[in-house]
Design a protein around this motif. Structure first.
Motif, PDB file in Angstrom:
ATOM      1  N   CYS A  49     -30.098  20.994   2.932  1.00 26.85           N
ATOM      2  CA  CYS A  49     -30.803  22.094   3.662  1.00 26.85           C
ATOM      3  C   CYS A  49     -31.341  22.045   4.746  1.00 26.85           C
ATOM      4  O   CYS A  49     -31.394  20.976   5.351  1.00 26.85           O
ATOM      5  CB  CYS A  49     -32.135  22.084   2.292  1.00 26.85           C
ATOM      6  SG  CYS A  49     -33.066  23.534   2.674  1.00 26.85           S
ATOM      7  N   ARG A  69     -22.888  30.710   8.023  1.00 27.23           N
ATOM      8  CA  ARG A  69     -22.184  31.415   7.113  1.00 27.23           C
ATOM      9  C   ARG A  69     -20.790  31.961   7.528  1.00 27.23           C
ATOM     10  O   ARG A  69     -19.976  31.907   6.643  1.00 27.23           O
ATOM     11  CB  ARG A  69     -23.097  32.775   6.810  1.00 27.23           C
ATOM     12  CG  ARG A  69     -24.246  32.605   6.124  1.00 27.23           C
ATOM     13  CD  ARG A  69     -24.148  31.778   4.736  1.00 27.23           C
ATOM     14  NE  ARG A  69     -25.432  31.369   4.200  1.00 27.23           N
ATOM     15  CZ  ARG A  69     -25.805  30.154   4.132  1.00 27.23           C
ATOM     16  NH1 ARG A  69     -25.170  29.178   4.659  1.00 27.23           N
ATOM     17  NH2 ARG A  69     -27.111  29.800   3.655  1.00 27.23           N
ATOM     18  N   ARG A  74     -21.934  25.817   3.004  1.00 24.77           N
ATOM     19  CA  ARG A  74     -22.579  26.018   2.071  1.00 24.77           C
ATOM     20  C   ARG A  74     -24.382  25.521   2.200  1.00 24.77           C
ATOM     21  O   ARG A  74     -24.703  25.181   1.152  1.00 24.77           O
ATOM     22  CB  ARG A  74     -22.126  25.621   0.713  1.00 24.77           C
ATOM     23  CG  ARG A  74     -20.575  26.001   0.731  1.00 24.77           C
ATOM     24  CD  ARG A  74     -20.031  27.152  -0.103  1.00 24.77           C
ATOM     25  NE  ARG A  74     -20.928  27.432  -1.371  1.00 24.77           N
ATOM     26  CZ  ARG A  74     -21.087  28.839  -1.635  1.00 24.77           C
ATOM     27  NH1 ARG A  74     -20.797  29.698  -1.015  1.00 24.77           N
ATOM     28  NH2 ARG A  74     -21.624  28.661  -3.013  1.00 24.77           N
ATOM     29  N   PRO A  76     -27.869  25.508   2.603  1.00 21.21           N
ATOM     30  CA  PRO A  76     -28.983  26.756   2.390  1.00 21.21           C
ATOM     31  C   PRO A  76     -29.999  26.470   3.475  1.00 21.21           C
ATOM     32  O   PRO A  76     -30.399  25.373   4.181  1.00 21.21           O
ATOM     33  CB  PRO A  76     -29.620  26.007   0.976  1.00 21.21           C
ATOM     34  CG  PRO A  76     -28.985  24.823   0.398  1.00 21.21           C
ATOM     35  CD  PRO A  76     -27.876  24.502   1.396  1.00 21.21           C
ATOM     36  N   ILE A  78     -33.780  27.793   5.254  1.00 19.51           N
ATOM     37  CA  ILE A  78     -34.923  28.224   5.204  1.00 19.51           C
ATOM     38  C   ILE A  78     -35.310  28.659   6.560  1.00 19.51           C
ATOM     39  O   ILE A  78     -35.485  27.775   7.561  1.00 19.51           O
ATOM     40  CB  ILE A  78     -35.940  27.322   4.569  1.00 19.51           C
ATOM     41  CG1 ILE A  78     -35.434  27.007   2.807  1.00 19.51           C
ATOM     42  CG2 ILE A  78     -37.299  27.921   4.394  1.00 19.51           C
ATOM     43  CD1 ILE A  78     -36.085  25.577   2.271  1.00 19.51           C
ATOM     44  N   SER A  98     -32.075  31.263   2.383  1.00 16.51           N
ATOM     45  CA  SER A  98     -32.647  30.630   0.970  1.00 16.51           C
ATOM     46  C   SER A  98     -34.070  31.074   0.805  1.00 16.51           C
ATOM     47  O   SER A  98     -34.582  30.976  -0.150  1.00 16.51           O
ATOM     48  CB  SER A  98     -32.185  29.126   0.773  1.00 16.51           C
ATOM     49  OG  SER A  98     -30.849  29.063   0.864  1.00 16.51           O
ATOM     50  N   GLY A  99     -34.876  31.008   2.056  1.00 13.43           N
ATOM     51  CA  GLY A  99     -36.194  31.131   2.007  1.00 13.43           C
ATOM     52  C   GLY A  99     -36.663  31.738   3.338  1.00 13.43           C
ATOM     53  O   GLY A  99     -35.938  31.714   4.592  1.00 13.43           O
ATOM     54  N   ALA A 117     -33.920  26.414  -2.731  1.00 20.70           N
ATOM     55  CA  ALA A 117     -33.032  26.227  -1.888  1.00 20.70           C
ATOM     56  C   ALA A 117     -31.754  25.240  -2.358  1.00 20.70           C
ATOM     57  O   ALA A 117     -30.549  25.703  -2.502  1.00 20.70           O
ATOM     58  CB  ALA A 117     -33.156  26.065  -0.381  1.00 20.70           C
TER      59      ALA A 117
END
Length: 120
Positions: A49, A69, A74, A76, A78, A98-99, A117
């Motif tokens: 993450c 992206r 892949r 995540p 935040i 993700s956040g 996440a």
């Protein structure tokens, strides 16, 4: 140690505080001072993450998210910010975040965001 979580923030005291917070949550933090440094570091590290500051010189947090992206990674992401602009949460989430957390970040808030996440 637990999962590797990248911290991407241009502000040294914030990086230190986030590092301590992640260690207290049993994550293994790796630190980057810029979006560019983080993206380059992905060749050598695979964080579970990333916690990325929205407002940085050079690549902004949203730019970092869009680059991740577009490259099909892949990881995540935040997004964190000390200055919550109207509509920015929606924009970041629509881009695949993700956040989205607003500083100062509470320990439980960070723990929940990372758990969500990485799917813990």
């Amino acid at each position: 140690m637990g999962e590797i979580v990248a911290i991407v923030d241009d502000d040294e005291p914030v990086r230190r505080a986030l590092r301590r917070l992640l260690l207290s949550l049993s994550y293994q933090p790796i630190i980057y001072a810029s979006g560019e440094e983080f993206l380059a570091g992905l060749r050598h590290a695979s964080p579970s993450c990333a916690v990325v500051d929205l407002h940085m010189p050079g690549l902004k947090g949203l730019d970092v998210l869009l680059r991740i992206r577009s490259e099909g990674l892949r990881i995540p992401v935040i997004i964190v910010t000390g200055f919550d602009q109207s509509g920015m949460r929606v924009k970041c989430m629509a881009a695949g975040a993700s956040g989205y957390l607003v500083k100062p970040i509470e320990r439980t808030e960070m723990a929940s965001a990372i758990e969500a996440a990485i799917g813990v």
